[in-house]
Scaffold this active site. Structure first.
Site, short mmCIF file in Angstrom:
data_model
loop_
_atom_site.label_atom_id
_atom_site.label_comp_id
_atom_site.label_asym_id
_atom_site.label_seq_id
_atom_site.Cartn_x
_atom_site.Cartn_y
_atom_site.Cartn_z
CE LYS A 83 15.28 -26.77 -9.76
NZ LYS A 83 13.98 -26.23 -9.32
O1 G3P Z 1 11.37 -23.92 -11.60
C1 G3P Z 1 11.80 -22.62 -11.34
C2 G3P Z 1 10.63 -21.77 -11.07
O2 G3P Z 1 10.06 -22.13 -9.86
C3 G3P Z 1 10.90 -20.32 -11.07
O3 G3P Z 1 9.70 -19.73 -11.36
O4 G3P Z 1 8.08 -17.91 -11.47
O5 G3P Z 1 9.78 -17.99 -9.61
O6 G3P Z 1 10.48 -17.43 -11.94
P1 G3P Z 1 9.51 -18.17 -11.08
#
Ligand code: G3P
Length: 217
Positions: A83
């Site tokens: 990634k």
């Molecule tokens: O895959 C990316 C994700 O983990 C981000 O999620 O909820 O931190 O915006 P969030």
């Protein structure tokens, strides 16, 4: 639509994996920090558990260092997807690592133009962040639709991996607009099973089971 689990918590991955719900796993530095585990150790455990792609994120920000880290990460297991962030250096790293035959997930995508660049750099997955766009009063789902249209217009094979998913509605809308993959926290995936009418109907059945003393075994 494939389901990836967005976590580095082994028990949560195992529970969903036993049900056949896990097509892959995504991690990021925040999820590794939350797990309290060593990145290489926990990533190896996840790869041993899950046969689909497991995204492990680089920590460097310049292309050469990202490439070196990516080469180390892919030694963990065959199902590692490296990634990299959607920066110019991340795109350079994507081009080199994908050219070497490795899966690359380009993350932190917030525009269709960024997604176009990632596809041209050979990304296996593009990760547009829905929730974080919604957080600033933009429309995360519109981005998924735009990327889907653009990739289909030109036959790009990069898979649209909808990320930053916060709700069951996000997943349903992703399925409707044709995201290839969603990645969501385990609790959000489990919440897809919930419906108040299911609870209400089951409560009525249980009352009748008790009243009629219905037994099967
Ligand atoms: O895959 C990316 C994700 O983990 C981000 O999620 O909820 O931190 O915006 P969030």
């Amino acid at each position: 639509m494939k389901f990836f689990v967005d976590t580095a918590e082994i028990d949560a991955i195992a529970e969903l994996n036993d049900l056949g719900m896990v097509d892959g796993v995504t991690t990021n530095p925040s999820l590794i920090k939350k797990s309290g585990r060593d990145i290489l150790e926990v990533t190896k455990e996840i790869c041993d558990l899950v046969s689909g792609p497991v995204s492990a994120e680089v920590v460097a920000t310049d292309a050469d260092a990202m490439i070196a880290e990516g080469r180390k990460l892919v030694e963990i297991a065959e199902n590692i997807a490296v990634k990299v962030p959607l920066t110019w250096d991340g795109l350079k790293a994507c081009k080199v690592l994908s050219g070497e035959g490795h899966m690359v997930n380009v993350t932190l995508c917030f525009s269709a133009n960024q997604a176009l660049l990632a596809a041209k750099a050979g990304a296996t997955f593009i990760s547009p962040f829905i929730g974080r766009l919604d957080d600033i009063a933009l429309d995360g789902m519109e981005l998924i639709e735009d990327i889907r249209t653009i990739y289909d217009n030109y036959g790009f094979e990069t898979e649209v991996l909808a990320a930053s998913i916060r709700s069951a509605n996000h997943i349903q809308d992703c399925a409707r607009v044709g995201a290839d993959v969603i990645t969501a926290p385990p609790a959000v995936i489990k919440s897809l099973a919930n419906h108040p009418l299911t609870d209400k109907g089951l409560a009525a059945f249980l009352a009748d089971i008790e009243a009629a003393n219905i037994k099967i075994l």
